[in-house]
Design an enzyme around this catalytic site. Structure first.
Site, PDB file in Angstrom:
ATOM      1  N   GLU A  63       0.621  -1.103  -0.007  1.00 28.81           N
ATOM      2  CA  GLU A  63      -0.118  -0.082  -0.022  1.00 28.81           C
ATOM      3  C   GLU A  63       0.760   1.418  -0.026  1.00 28.81           C
ATOM      4  O   GLU A  63       0.611   2.281  -0.813  1.00 28.81           O
ATOM      5  CB  GLU A  63      -0.778  -0.037   1.104  1.00 28.81           C
ATOM      6  CG  GLU A  63      -1.802   1.195   1.182  1.00 28.81           C
ATOM      7  CD  GLU A  63      -3.183   0.962   0.770  1.00 28.81           C
ATOM      8  OE1 GLU A  63      -3.827   1.911   0.317  1.00 28.81           O
ATOM      9  OE2 GLU A  63      -3.700  -0.326   0.362  1.00 28.81           O
ATOM     10  N   PHE A  77       0.664 -13.519  -0.291  1.00 28.14           N
ATOM     11  CA  PHE A  77       2.120 -14.138   0.315  1.00 28.14           C
ATOM     12  C   PHE A  77       2.490 -15.287  -0.330  1.00 28.14           C
ATOM     13  O   PHE A  77       1.767 -16.389  -0.195  1.00 28.14           O
ATOM     14  CB  PHE A  77       1.556 -14.317   1.828  1.00 28.14           C
ATOM     15  CG  PHE A  77       0.808 -13.193   2.345  1.00 28.14           C
ATOM     16  CD1 PHE A  77       0.931 -11.957   2.295  1.00 28.14           C
ATOM     17  CD2 PHE A  77      -0.657 -13.481   3.057  1.00 28.14           C
ATOM     18  CE1 PHE A  77       0.115 -11.019   2.663  1.00 28.14           C
ATOM     19  CE2 PHE A  77      -1.542 -12.601   3.482  1.00 28.14           C
ATOM     20  CZ  PHE A  77      -1.290 -11.263   3.317  1.00 28.14           C
ATOM     21  N   ARG A  86       5.921 -16.800  -0.006  1.00 29.39           N
ATOM     22  CA  ARG A  86       6.925 -17.571   0.884  1.00 29.39           C
ATOM     23  C   ARG A  86       7.043 -17.079   2.219  1.00 29.39           C
ATOM     24  O   ARG A  86       6.932 -15.899   2.534  1.00 29.39           O
ATOM     25  CB  ARG A  86       8.410 -17.298   0.191  1.00 29.39           C
ATOM     26  CG  ARG A  86       8.670 -17.687  -1.175  1.00 29.39           C
ATOM     27  CD  ARG A  86       9.971 -17.554  -1.522  1.00 29.39           C
ATOM     28  NE  ARG A  86      10.275 -17.982  -2.854  1.00 29.39           N
ATOM     29  CZ  ARG A  86      10.344 -19.383  -3.527  1.00 29.39           C
ATOM     30  NH1 ARG A  86      10.538 -20.231  -2.503  1.00 29.39           N
ATOM     31  NH2 ARG A  86      10.845 -19.467  -4.682  1.00 29.39           N
TER      32      ARG A  86
END
Length: 132
Positions: free
Chosen positions: A51, A81, A83
């Site tokens: 963001e 997400f 890893r």
């Protein structure tokens, strides 16, 4: 460029490295305060970094077009997400997908020191004209 002097980005340890109308690069060091209880980076950290980097990108682009009396606000953030990590220095890099009169769409990749993709997000920004 360095760390921003105050606010949430400073709490994350986000440091702007480069900033142009077409790309912003920032780094942050994984610290214990950024981990969730199981010892890996909290997903909210990645969302926040995505963001911040996208918003900075959008604002710089607006100003590069001579639209200095406006600002951007995030209206959607979708971050994946990829890893799990618990240490290291991460790099976030933005690239524009769409930049229009009313909205912008930016993609942000977060990679580790070896260049592996850790998280990826897209942020839609609304261009807000200053009130007269």
């Amino acid at each position: 460029m360095g760390t921003l002097p105050k606010g949430f980005d400073n709490e994350l340890g986000l440091q702007m490295q480069t900033a142009t109308a077409d790309e912003v690069t920032a780094t942050f060091e994984i610290a214990p305060k950024l981990l969730q209880p199981w010892g890996i980076v909290h997903g909210g950290v990645y969302c926040s970094v995505v963001e911040s980097v996208a918003s900075t990108s959008g604002q710089i682009w607006l100003h590069s077009k001579g639209i200095t009396d406006s600002h951007v606000v995030g209206v959607n953030n979708s971050t994946d997400f990829l890893r799990a990590v618990s240490t290291g220095t991460m790099t976030a890099r933005s690239k524009p997908i769409h930049r229009g009169r009313r909205q912008q769409l930016w993609e942000v990749d977060i990679t580790d020191e070896s260049g592996k993709l850790i998280a990826q997000g897209r942020v839609r920004l609304q261009n807000i004209a200053a009130e007269n």
